[in-house]
Design an enzyme around this catalytic site. Structure first.
Site, PDB file in Angstrom:
ATOM      1  N   HIS A 222       1.092  -1.073   0.067  1.00 40.90           N
ATOM      2  CA  HIS A 222       0.077  -0.166   0.279  1.00 40.90           C
ATOM      3  C   HIS A 222       1.114   1.168  -0.097  1.00 40.90           C
ATOM      4  CE1 HIS A 222      -3.604   2.973   0.500  1.00 40.90           C
ATOM      5  NE2 HIS A 222      -3.962   2.146   1.563  1.00 40.90           N
ATOM      6  N   LYS A 255       7.839  -9.040  -6.704  1.00 41.16           N
ATOM      7  CA  LYS A 255       6.825  -8.259  -7.059  1.00 41.16           C
ATOM      8  C   LYS A 255       7.657  -6.746  -7.271  1.00 41.16           C
ATOM      9  CE  LYS A 255       2.393  -8.663  -6.295  1.00 41.16           C
ATOM     10  NZ  LYS A 255       2.089  -9.192  -5.559  1.00 41.16           N
ATOM     11  N   ILE A 256       7.486  -6.053  -8.074  1.00 39.92           N
ATOM     12  CA  ILE A 256       7.949  -5.174  -8.626  1.00 39.92           C
ATOM     13  C   ILE A 256       7.030  -3.579  -7.705  1.00 39.92           C
ATOM     14  CG2 ILE A 256       9.191  -3.487 -10.227  1.00 39.92           C
ATOM     15  CD1 ILE A 256       9.942  -6.022  -9.924  1.00 39.92           C
ATOM     16  N   MET A 257       7.788  -3.226  -7.128  1.00 35.53           N
ATOM     17  CA  MET A 257       7.337  -1.830  -5.742  1.00 35.53           C
ATOM     18  C   MET A 257       6.641  -0.446  -6.925  1.00 35.53           C
ATOM     19  SD  MET A 257       5.585  -4.018  -3.878  1.00 35.53           S
ATOM     20  CE  MET A 257       6.454  -5.339  -2.584  1.00 35.53           C
ATOM     21  N   GLY A 258       5.690   0.218  -6.464  1.00 34.51           N
ATOM     22  CA  GLY A 258       5.259   0.911  -7.912  1.00 34.51           C
ATOM     23  C   GLY A 258       3.781   0.729  -8.761  1.00 34.51           C
ATOM     24  N   HIS A 261      -2.256  -2.556  -9.438  1.00 35.15           N
ATOM     25  CA  HIS A 261      -3.183  -1.831  -8.969  1.00 35.15           C
ATOM     26  C   HIS A 261      -4.660  -2.914  -8.730  1.00 35.15           C
ATOM     27  CE1 HIS A 261      -6.076   0.903  -7.699  1.00 35.15           C
ATOM     28  NE2 HIS A 261      -5.321   1.850  -6.404  1.00 35.15           N
ATOM     29  N   ARG A 270      -3.417   9.414 -11.647  1.00 41.86           N
ATOM     30  CA  ARG A 270      -2.861  10.282 -10.601  1.00 41.86           C
ATOM     31  C   ARG A 270      -0.832  10.659 -11.276  1.00 41.86           C
ATOM     32  NH1 ARG A 270      -4.324   7.551  -4.938  1.00 41.86           N
ATOM     33  NH2 ARG A 270      -4.013   5.447  -6.476  1.00 41.86           N
ATOM     34  N   ASP A 312       2.413   5.521  -6.634  1.00 45.63           N
ATOM     35  CA  ASP A 312       3.588   6.210  -5.621  1.00 45.63           C
ATOM     36  C   ASP A 312       4.387   5.518  -6.693  1.00 45.63           C
ATOM     37  OD1 ASP A 312       2.482   5.744  -3.191  1.00 45.63           O
ATOM     38  OD2 ASP A 312       2.497   3.464  -3.788  1.00 45.63           O
ATOM     39  N   ARG A 337      -3.808  11.622   3.256  1.00 48.17           N
ATOM     40  CA  ARG A 337      -4.474  10.604   2.972  1.00 48.17           C
ATOM     41  C   ARG A 337      -5.339  11.267   4.312  1.00 48.17           C
ATOM     42  NH1 ARG A 337      -5.758   6.196  -0.117  1.00 48.17           N
ATOM     43  NH2 ARG A 337      -5.111   7.257  -0.865  1.00 48.17           N
ATOM     44  N   ARG A 356     -18.564  -6.139  10.200  1.00 47.46           N
ATOM     45  CA  ARG A 356     -18.533  -7.649  10.490  1.00 47.46           C
ATOM     46  C   ARG A 356     -19.466  -8.783   9.253  1.00 47.46           C
ATOM     47  NH1 ARG A 356     -17.632 -13.035  11.140  1.00 47.46           N
ATOM     48  NH2 ARG A 356     -17.911 -13.585  13.827  1.00 47.46           N
TER      49      ARG A 356
HETATM   50  C1  LIG Z   1      -1.345   4.780  -4.154  1.00 43.97           C
HETATM   51  C2  LIG Z   1      -1.013   3.831  -3.002  1.00 43.97           C
HETATM   52  C3  LIG Z   1      -1.086   2.232  -3.451  1.00 43.97           C
HETATM   53  O1  LIG Z   1      -1.201   1.972  -2.167  1.00 43.97           O
HETATM   54  S1  LIG Z   1      -0.956   1.910  -4.660  1.00 43.97           S
HETATM   55  C4  LIG Z   1      -0.458   0.198  -4.713  1.00 43.97           C
HETATM   56  C5  LIG Z   1       1.226   0.295  -4.323  1.00 43.97           C
HETATM   57  N1  LIG Z   1       1.217  -0.660  -4.363  1.00 43.97           N
HETATM   58  C6  LIG Z   1       2.280  -1.347  -4.760  1.00 43.97           C
HETATM   59  O2  LIG Z   1       2.823  -0.617  -5.657  1.00 43.97           O
HETATM   60  C7  LIG Z   1       2.814  -3.034  -4.281  1.00 43.97           C
HETATM   61  C8  LIG Z   1       3.258  -3.649  -5.908  1.00 43.97           C
HETATM   62  N2  LIG Z   1       1.774  -3.632  -6.363  1.00 43.97           N
HETATM   63  C9  LIG Z   1       1.218  -4.656  -5.783  1.00 43.97           C
HETATM   64  O3  LIG Z   1       1.810  -5.704  -5.092  1.00 43.97           O
HETATM   65  C10 LIG Z   1       0.151  -5.214  -6.487  1.00 43.97           C
HETATM   66  O4  LIG Z   1      -0.246  -4.349  -7.510  1.00 43.97           O
HETATM   67  C11 LIG Z   1      -1.698  -4.354  -5.921  1.00 43.97           C
HETATM   68  C12 LIG Z   1      -1.257  -3.253  -6.149  1.00 43.97           C
HETATM   69  C13 LIG Z   1      -1.222  -5.021  -3.892  1.00 43.97           C
HETATM   70  C14 LIG Z   1      -2.281  -5.218  -6.559  1.00 43.97           C
HETATM   71  O5  LIG Z   1      -2.770  -6.379  -6.357  1.00 43.97           O
HETATM   72  P1  LIG Z   1      -3.993  -7.855  -6.606  1.00 43.97           P
HETATM   73  O6  LIG Z   1      -5.256  -6.335  -6.961  1.00 43.97           O
HETATM   74  O7  LIG Z   1      -3.296  -8.858  -6.372  1.00 43.97           O
HETATM   75  O8  LIG Z   1      -3.220  -7.720  -7.601  1.00 43.97           O
HETATM   76  P2  LIG Z   1      -3.395  -7.690  -9.369  1.00 43.97           P
HETATM   77  O9  LIG Z   1      -4.986  -8.773  -9.123  1.00 43.97           O
HETATM   78  O10 LIG Z   1      -3.916  -6.859 -10.880  1.00 43.97           O
HETATM   79  O11 LIG Z   1      -2.567  -9.026 -10.105  1.00 43.97           O
HETATM   80  C15 LIG Z   1      -2.363 -10.068 -11.218  1.00 43.97           C
HETATM   81  C16 LIG Z   1      -0.677 -10.653 -11.638  1.00 43.97           C
HETATM   82  O12 LIG Z   1       0.089  -9.168 -11.194  1.00 43.97           O
HETATM   83  C17 LIG Z   1       0.971 -10.051 -10.839  1.00 43.97           C
HETATM   84  N3  LIG Z   1       1.598  -8.693  -9.998  1.00 43.97           N
HETATM   85  C18 LIG Z   1       0.268  -7.255  -9.756  1.00 43.97           C
HETATM   86  N4  LIG Z   1       0.671  -6.982  -9.749  1.00 43.97           N
HETATM   87  C19 LIG Z   1       2.763  -6.755  -9.355  1.00 43.97           C
HETATM   88  C20 LIG Z   1       3.568  -6.170  -9.850  1.00 43.97           C
HETATM   89  N5  LIG Z   1       3.929  -5.437  -9.054  1.00 43.97           N
HETATM   90  N6  LIG Z   1       5.545  -7.038 -10.116  1.00 43.97           N
HETATM   91  C21 LIG Z   1       4.937  -7.825 -10.684  1.00 43.97           C
HETATM   92  N7  LIG Z   1       3.680  -8.615 -10.117  1.00 43.97           N
HETATM   93  C22 LIG Z   1       2.735  -8.135 -10.076  1.00 43.97           C
HETATM   94  C23 LIG Z   1       0.216 -11.024  -9.483  1.00 43.97           C
HETATM   95  O13 LIG Z   1       0.559 -10.511  -8.975  1.00 43.97           O
HETATM   96  C24 LIG Z   1      -0.355 -11.026 -10.173  1.00 43.97           C
HETATM   97  O14 LIG Z   1      -0.229 -12.149 -10.250  1.00 43.97           O
HETATM   98  P3  LIG Z   1      -0.165 -14.248 -10.531  1.00 43.97           P
HETATM   99  O15 LIG Z   1      -2.177 -13.616 -10.933  1.00 43.97           O
HETATM  100  O16 LIG Z   1      -1.515 -14.025  -9.411  1.00 43.97           O
HETATM  101  O17 LIG Z   1       0.584 -14.231 -11.158  1.00 43.97           O
HETATM  102  O1  LIG Z   2      -7.551   2.131  -3.920  1.00 45.04           O
HETATM  103  C1  LIG Z   2      -5.539   1.581  -3.894  1.00 45.04           C
HETATM  104  O2  LIG Z   2      -6.071  -0.028  -3.220  1.00 45.04           O
HETATM  105  C2  LIG Z   2      -4.911   1.855  -3.508  1.00 45.04           C
HETATM  106  C3  LIG Z   2      -4.416   3.262  -3.692  1.00 45.04           C
HETATM  107  O3  LIG Z   2      -4.324   3.596  -4.672  1.00 45.04           O
HETATM  108  C4  LIG Z   2      -4.806   4.237  -2.768  1.00 45.04           C
HETATM  109  O4  LIG Z   2      -5.347   3.960  -1.492  1.00 45.04           O
HETATM  110  O5  LIG Z   2      -4.807   5.745  -3.215  1.00 45.04           O
END
Ligand SMILES: CCC(=O)SCCNC(=O)CCNC(=O)[C@H](O)C(C)(C)COP(=O)(O)OP(=O)(O)OC[C@H]1O[C@@H](n2cnc3c(N)ncnc32)[C@H](O)[C@@H]1OP(=O)(O)O
Ligand SMILES: O=C([O-])CC(=O)C(=O)O
Length: 375
Positions: A222, A255-258, A261, A270, A312, A337, A356
């Site tokens: 996140h 996982k590549i951060m950033g 979604h 954004r 991010d 936030r 719940r």
């Molecule tokens: C601005 C505030 C925020 O919170 S924005 C999110 C910030 N977090 C990150 O950048 C962390 C990296 N990203 C992730 O871990 C995911 O993309 C998050 C954001 C958690 C979403 O997860 P989820 O909804 O499960 O993704 P998804 O269903 O689209 O995944 C599909 C397949 O793609 C993969 N994937 C996803 N993101 C990444 C990544 N950053 N790097 C590498 N692989 C990625 C997933 O693992 C998934 O693969 P598979 O289908 O399980 O093989």
């Molecule tokens: O909506 C989400 O899951 C994460 C996000 O981009 C945020 O909180 O800004």
């Protein structure tokens, strides 16, 4: 026009968990709106304080209301002495998100929310003093300096930069901080906001809701992703090296951060905004590495995985170019936030039922108790 992402499976994905009038995320047309306003429009034209007012008070302020709001926030910036003393005890190697969480929690003991009529005043106070919580601790623990927690800066972004660097920030940096705070302000039922709403649904106090939300935002999936993205991009000396190493990471299924979604399918609205400002800052500092490395990673992620940068990713280089230490990236997200969290707490309280959900049981069938000597 982007199609809505097909959502299913774990993580409550695709399930409507409640109603909100605060924002829309990932709907066709504008990708993100705050109370009906396109976030790109707000980022181009508004002050963060206007957006905070919009989220917390329901409508954009007029000139007089905005001036009064900014003046009031300015008077609320200083920290209580007891909170300064607590912050002085927190070591330099603490995670700044833990400092924010602790700061919020301690303030809840010093300036309690005694009834929900106080919710807006308490939020304004948190909004005004969060930059000082981060900077007072940082400057004391890292430089041994007890900073003045007030400044004559009109904006929260400018005030933060002033406290951090101990001098008046440039106009460009104040502008970028303003945009950044607007982009991060609100995002519907993301993990940290949902945490705040769950806490609010028990009729708990505002500080508990915000403290819980900070804990959720801290994780690298996140809000913590902006710090993790910085750690990634600064590893590479050139775009070529970045591409070579990224391909190896993808091969290992890292996982590549950033990137990616939970809701957006093709892009995060954004991103284009903060990317543009990151480029301006890169040009200002004469950067020839970090921004090109970021772009190379961006391009490769799309080519290889059809994954796009979220809000991010380019925040990392933008903050870095303004001289902000990496470990303070996610706490800045908190300062913004907070507005979304608090507005959701107000909304939950106004039409509450305790949150719940039910669980699907996957354990063993019911069985008889076995006396200890027979096990
Ligand atoms: C601005 C505030 C925020 O919170 S924005 C999110 C910030 N977090 C990150 O950048 C962390 C990296 N990203 C992730 O871990 C995911 O993309 C998050 C954001 C958690 C979403 O997860 P989820 O909804 O499960 O993704 P998804 O269903 O689209 O995944 C599909 C397949 O793609 C993969 N994937 C996803 N993101 C990444 C990544 N950053 N790097 C590498 N692989 C990625 C997933 O693992 C998934 O693969 P598979 O289908 O399980 O093989
Ligand atoms: O909506 C989400 O899951 C994460 C996000 O981009 C945020 O909180 O800004």
């Amino acid at each position: 026009m982007a199609e809505a992402k097909v959502l299913s499976g774990a993580g409550l994905r695709g399930q409507v968990a409640g109603q909100t009038a605060l924002s829309t995320v990932g709907q066709a047309g504008a990708g993100l709106t705050y109370r009906g306003y396109d976030v790109r429009d707000l980022a181009a034209n508004a002050l963060f304080e206007e957006v905070a007012y919009l989220l917390l008070y329901g409508e954009l302020p007029n000139k007089a209301q905005l001036a009064e709001y900014q003046a009031r926030l300015k008077t609320l910036r200083d920290l209580p002495q007891a909170l300064k003393e607590v912050l002085e005890r927190i070591p330099a190697n603490a995670h700044p998100m833990d400092v924010m969480r602790t700061g919020c929690s301690v303030l809840g003991t010093l300036e309690q929310e005694l009834n929900f009529d106080q919710q807006r005043d308490k939020t304004d106070r948190l909004l005004a003093l969060f930059p000082a919580v981060m900077c007072y601790w940082y400057r004391f623990s890292h430089h041994g300096v007890r900073i003045d927690c007030t400044s004559d800066e009109d904006t929260i972004g400018g005030h933060f930069l002033h406290l951090l660097h101990g001098k008046k920030p440039s106009e460009l940096h104040v502008k970028v901080m303003n945009v950044s705070l607007i982009l991060y302000a609100e995002h519907e039922f993301n993990a940290s906001t949902f945490t705040a709403r769950v806490c609010a649904s028990t009729l708990s106090d505002l500080y508990s809701c915000v403290t819980a939300a900070i804990g959720s935002l801290r994780g690298p999936l996140h809000g913590g992703a902006n710090e993790a993205a910085m750690e990634l991009i600064e590893r590479f000396q050139s775009p070529q090296e970045a591409v070579t190493e990224l391909l190896k990471m993808l091969e290992r299924k890292d996982k590549i951060m950033g990137f990616g979604h939970a809701i957006y399918k093709e892009s995060d609205p954004r991103n284009e905004v903060i990317k543009g400002w990151s480029k301006k800052l890169a040009d200002e500092v004469g950067d020839k590495v970090l921004y090109p490395v970021s772009e190379a990673i961006d391009k490769t992620m799309w080519e290889q995985k059809k994954l796009f940068p979220n809000a991010d990713f380019y925040h990392a280089s933008a903050y870095h170019f303004m001289g902000i230490p990496t470990k303070l990236f996610t706490p800045i997200f908190v300062c913004s936030r907070l507005t979304g969290w608090a507005a959701h707490v107000f909304e939950q309280r106004a039409n509450n039922r305790i949150i719940r959900p039910s669980a699907e049981y996957t354990g063993v069938e019911q069985r008889a108790y076995v006396p200890i000597e027979k096990r």
